[in-house]
Design an enzyme around this catalytic site. Structure first.
Site, short mmCIF file in Angstrom:
data_model
loop_
_atom_site.label_atom_id
_atom_site.label_comp_id
_atom_site.label_asym_id
_atom_site.label_seq_id
_atom_site.Cartn_x
_atom_site.Cartn_y
_atom_site.Cartn_z
N HIS A 72 0.80 -1.23 0.00
CA HIS A 72 0.00 0.00 0.00
C HIS A 72 0.83 1.27 0.00
O HIS A 72 0.26 2.36 -0.08
CB HIS A 72 -0.93 0.01 1.21
CG HIS A 72 -2.13 -0.86 1.05
ND1 HIS A 72 -3.27 -0.47 0.38
CD2 HIS A 72 -2.37 -2.13 1.46
CE1 HIS A 72 -4.16 -1.44 0.40
NE2 HIS A 72 -3.64 -2.47 1.05
N LYS A 263 -6.83 14.00 5.23
CA LYS A 263 -6.07 12.77 5.09
C LYS A 263 -5.09 12.68 6.25
O LYS A 263 -4.94 13.62 7.02
CB LYS A 263 -5.32 12.72 3.76
CG LYS A 263 -4.40 13.93 3.53
CD LYS A 263 -3.74 13.87 2.16
CE LYS A 263 -4.71 14.27 1.06
NZ LYS A 263 -5.07 13.15 0.19
N ARG A 264 -4.42 11.54 6.35
CA ARG A 264 -3.38 11.40 7.36
C ARG A 264 -2.34 12.52 7.22
O ARG A 264 -1.99 12.91 6.11
CB ARG A 264 -2.71 10.02 7.16
CG ARG A 264 -1.60 9.70 8.12
CD ARG A 264 -1.29 8.20 8.05
NE ARG A 264 -1.00 7.74 6.70
CZ ARG A 264 0.24 7.64 6.19
NH1 ARG A 264 1.27 7.97 6.93
NH2 ARG A 264 0.43 7.19 4.97
N LYS A 269 2.55 13.96 2.15
CA LYS A 269 1.25 14.42 1.66
C LYS A 269 1.19 15.95 1.56
O LYS A 269 0.27 16.52 0.99
CB LYS A 269 0.13 13.89 2.55
CG LYS A 269 -0.02 12.36 2.46
CD LYS A 269 -1.10 11.84 3.38
CE LYS A 269 -1.23 10.32 3.34
NZ LYS A 269 -1.83 9.83 2.09
N THR A 371 -7.53 7.32 -1.75
CA THR A 371 -8.96 7.07 -1.98
C THR A 371 -9.78 8.31 -1.65
O THR A 371 -10.87 8.47 -2.16
CB THR A 371 -9.47 5.87 -1.15
OG1 THR A 371 -9.14 6.07 0.23
CG2 THR A 371 -8.86 4.57 -1.64
N LYS A 375 -13.20 9.80 -3.43
CA LYS A 375 -14.43 10.16 -2.72
C LYS A 375 -14.81 11.62 -3.00
O LYS A 375 -16.00 11.93 -3.20
CB LYS A 375 -14.23 9.94 -1.22
CG LYS A 375 -14.00 8.51 -0.82
CD LYS A 375 -13.42 8.39 0.59
CE LYS A 375 -12.94 6.98 0.88
NZ LYS A 375 -12.18 6.88 2.14
#
Length: 527
Positions: A72, A263-264, A269, A371, A375
């Site tokens: 992942h 998000k995390r 990120k 993801t 969404k």
């Protein structure tokens, strides 16, 4: 414990139904979801050999047919390694099994490249550098018949980078399964207004066949449909605004552009890039308060690992910048920054339907898939992002004109690093980023503790800016200007938002699961 209990239960159920284990691989598929359950490979071998009397060769052949493995992330910290000393103390039989698997595997690998000891060192299930540790991802690959990434780019990078040696041995073992999200939760349940509008326009079949959303595309040309679509979005934004006020005490304008990054919290990120861009916008607004600024509400949410100091500092910076901007009368409420607490599925179900802009801004080559990007687009948000992870496939599905792509590509990131990336040169040559970093490092947003964010800035300027925020900053700001320009044209924005919804059929978890079932688990559909 849970892995062992699960596999023992699987074998007990199989024996109860079939009376034998020789057909186990024909009836059972066990999927390793990242490296967390990787000890299952050794545990199944232990059960087959020690408890059920199978010979090693037959047990190993069965084990490899039963297991498959999804990776992942390319992040090294997610590729678990377990100390040999600890395993020797707690799981001595499993360690003995792993050592035998490794010895036989390395003997086979040596035949492919005789005398290449470095090749064998990289492949070994045991990392011998420093403290000896078992590489659980390596165990997962060796013990599985299929290995996949979760987006086209990610799967390619697996075979080109961290698992390149394994791919050279077993190219047929590696494949791709692009992630998906369930339309029942992330559209039907989370966004009843949009779901009802879609039902009345193309019927309800999309719930079980998300590809049917493509039939929405022509309706983007209808003014009445665009207006209805925008009305649904406005209702969702009003609902989220009320939630934000209750949770944070900050009042936001539901008619402003809702710019969302949820998000995390992780440096790759690049929530920090986003908040630096917000500071740049704030400084520009103060420099030209009379300009026609598009009102914007920037929304963050997410959690950081408990020991991840930099990520926690980024969360605190978001709060501090928000506190300053939200109370500055000079911006006249045209810019707000909020951090929604306690992010989870229930909060996400409120945020996704309300978002106008979806921030997917990871350094190219670092995000496996994502993801949240799916969404948000499914609910009619336009993506601003790098060509990374599933952003690439989203762009392919919705069209280049309906997404805001910026920044370096994966190849350009790699080339820049190889050439000797120097963030200090960008800091010295670009006044805008210099002003932003100086404000953060100088304590403008933490006057009670001026040095609070010095370490974050130093990591960029003196620590090499590993995730290349400075390299992408100007391109990111330019993309945000394109966002503002489009948002001023409500009809044009609505057309592109509808195109995003219409293009999201591919990203259904139904499609993903069907591909796993057909190509990895070898299941046959009934009837």
């Amino acid at each position: 414990f849970f892995t062992s209990a699960s596999i023992q239960d699987i074998l007990a159920r199989h024996l109860a139904e079939h009376g034998r284990l020789t057909n186990l691989a024909d009836k059972v598929a066990i999927h390793l979801n990242d490296t967390h359950p990787a000890i299952g490979v050794a545990e199944l071998m232990r059960l087959l050999v020690d408890e059920h009397g199978f010979g090693w060769v037959m047990a190993w052949a069965m084990t490899k047919k039963v297991f498959s493995y999804t990776n992942h992330t390319l992040m090294p910290e997610a590729l678990e390694t377990w100390p040999v000393a600890l395993m020797q103390h707690v799981l001595p039989r499993h360690l003995e099994i792993i050592f035998r698997i490794n010895a036989e595997f390395l003997a086979d690998a040596a035949a492919h490249r005789p005398g290449d000891h470095e090749f064998l060192r990289r492949l070994s299930l045991v990392d011998e550098s420093g403290e000896r540790r078992v590489r659980m991802a390596h165990l997962s690959i060796v013990g599985s018949h299929k290995v996949n990434g979760v987006s086209a780019l990610h799967s390619d990078l697996l075979t080109q980078t961290i698992f390149a040696d394994f791919a050279s041995l077993w190219p047929e073992r590696f494949t791709n399964m692009t992630n998906g999200v369930t339309p029942r939760r992330w559209l039907a349940q989370a966004n009843p207004g949009l779901s009802s509008l879609i039902d009345s326009t193309i019927g309800s079949g999309w719930r079980l066949d998300l590809d049917q959303l493509k039939r929405l595309a022509p309706h983007a040309e209808r003014e009445d449909f665009r207006n209805a679509f925008l009305a649904v979005k406005q209702g969702n934004k009003a609902r989220l605004a009320a939630t934000i006020a209750a949770a944070t005490g900050v009042t936001v304008d539901p008619t402003s552009l809702f710019d969302v990054q949820v998000k995390r919290i992780h440096e790759y990120k690049r929530q920090l890039l986003n908040v630096l861009q917000v500071v740049a916008r704030y400084q520009a607004m103060l420099a030209d308060p009379a300009a026609d600024w598009v009102p914007r509400t920037v929304i963050f949410a997410g959690k950081a690992a408990s020991s991840y100091v930099a990520a926690k500092d980024i969360i605190r910076l978001i709060h501090d910048v928000g506190s300053v901007i939200n109370h500055d009368e000079r911006v006249k409420g045209r810019l707000k920054l909020v951090f929604v607490p306690n992010y989870g599925v229930s909060v996400a179900e409120l945020i996704m339907p309300a978002a106008d802009l979806s921030e997917q801004i990871s350094t190219a080559g670092t995000e496996a898939s994502g993801t949240g990007n799916m969404k948000l687009a499914l609910n009619g948000a336009l993506t601003i992002g790098t060509d990374d992870g599933a952003n690439i496939e989203i762009r392919q599905q919705v069209g280049d004109d309906n997404i805001f792509i910026f920044g370096l590509s994966t190849a350009e990131v790699q080339a820049s690093r190889q050439q000797g990336y120097q963030p200090l040169r960008l800091y010295d040559s670009q006044p805008r980023i210099k002003a932003v970093l100086d404000a953060v490092a100088g304590g403008q947003f933490s006057p009670e503790e001026p040095g609070r964010y010095r370490a974050l800035v130093d990591a960029l300027l003196w620590g090499g800016d590993h995730y290349m925020l400075l390299a992408d900053f100007d391109s990111y700001v330019a993309a945000q200007a394109r966002v503002d320009a489009l948002y001023r044209d409500r009809a044009a924005w609505a057309k592109k938002a509808i195109a995003n919804v219409a293009g999201m059929g591919f990203f259904s978890s139904d499609r993903t699961i069907a591909e796993y079932a057909r190509e990895v688990w070898k299941l046959q559909a009934k009837g």
